[in-house]
Design a protein around this motif. Sequence first.
Motif, PDB file in Angstrom:
ATOM      1  N   CYS A  38       0.844  -1.196   0.000  1.00  0.00           N
ATOM      2  CA  CYS A  38       0.000   0.000   0.000  1.00  0.00           C
ATOM      3  C   CYS A  38       0.878   1.244   0.000  1.00  0.00           C
ATOM      4  CB  CYS A  38      -0.914  -0.004   1.224  1.00  0.00           C
ATOM      5  SG  CYS A  38      -1.959   1.463   1.357  1.00  0.00           S
ATOM      6  N   CYS A  96      -0.059   4.139   0.761  1.00  0.00           N
ATOM      7  CA  CYS A  96      -0.536   5.048   1.804  1.00  0.00           C
ATOM      8  C   CYS A  96       0.064   4.669   3.159  1.00  0.00           C
ATOM      9  CB  CYS A  96      -2.052   5.018   1.854  1.00  0.00           C
ATOM     10  SG  CYS A  96      -2.801   6.054   3.120  1.00  0.00           S
ATOM     11  N   THR A 109      -4.439  -4.321  -4.973  1.00  0.00           N
ATOM     12  CA  THR A 109      -4.372  -2.903  -4.663  1.00  0.00           C
ATOM     13  C   THR A 109      -5.213  -2.144  -5.676  1.00  0.00           C
ATOM     14  OG1 THR A 109      -2.329  -2.704  -5.946  1.00  0.00           O
ATOM     15  CG2 THR A 109      -2.087  -2.954  -3.556  1.00  0.00           C
ATOM     16  N   TYR A 139      -2.978   1.862  -3.597  1.00  0.00           N
ATOM     17  CA  TYR A 139      -3.410   1.787  -2.207  1.00  0.00           C
ATOM     18  C   TYR A 139      -4.103   0.459  -1.980  1.00  0.00           C
ATOM     19  CZ  TYR A 139      -2.825   6.845  -1.240  1.00  0.00           C
ATOM     20  OH  TYR A 139      -2.341   8.103  -1.035  1.00  0.00           O
ATOM     21  N   GLY A 140      -3.983  -0.055  -0.770  1.00  0.00           N
ATOM     22  CA  GLY A 140      -4.764  -1.209  -0.377  1.00  0.00           C
ATOM     23  C   GLY A 140      -6.240  -0.828  -0.387  1.00  0.00           C
ATOM     24  N   CYS A 195      -7.360   1.597   2.543  1.00  0.00           N
ATOM     25  CA  CYS A 195      -6.841   2.958   2.387  1.00  0.00           C
ATOM     26  C   CYS A 195      -7.478   3.657   1.182  1.00  0.00           C
ATOM     27  CB  CYS A 195      -5.334   2.943   2.243  1.00  0.00           C
ATOM     28  SG  CYS A 195      -4.469   2.554   3.786  1.00  0.00           S
TER      29      CYS A 195
END
Length: 61
Positions: free
Chosen positions: A18, A20, A29, A51-52, A55
Amino acid sequence: MPIPKWTIKGIVDDYDTCGCCGRRGLKRTVALMPLDADGNEDGTAEDVVYYGTSCAADALG
């Protein structure tokens, strides 16, 4: 209504970290492209962040 800061470009499994929070080992992701103040894409392919899912959901509101 506020202008969103990101747009989703896709969901990928090529990246497992991620961008973030730094969490590693993710199964998927979300590729996000930043937007400018007018809501237009602000950048190129190099500006996409990954991002995951949690997030990404927080970033998208």
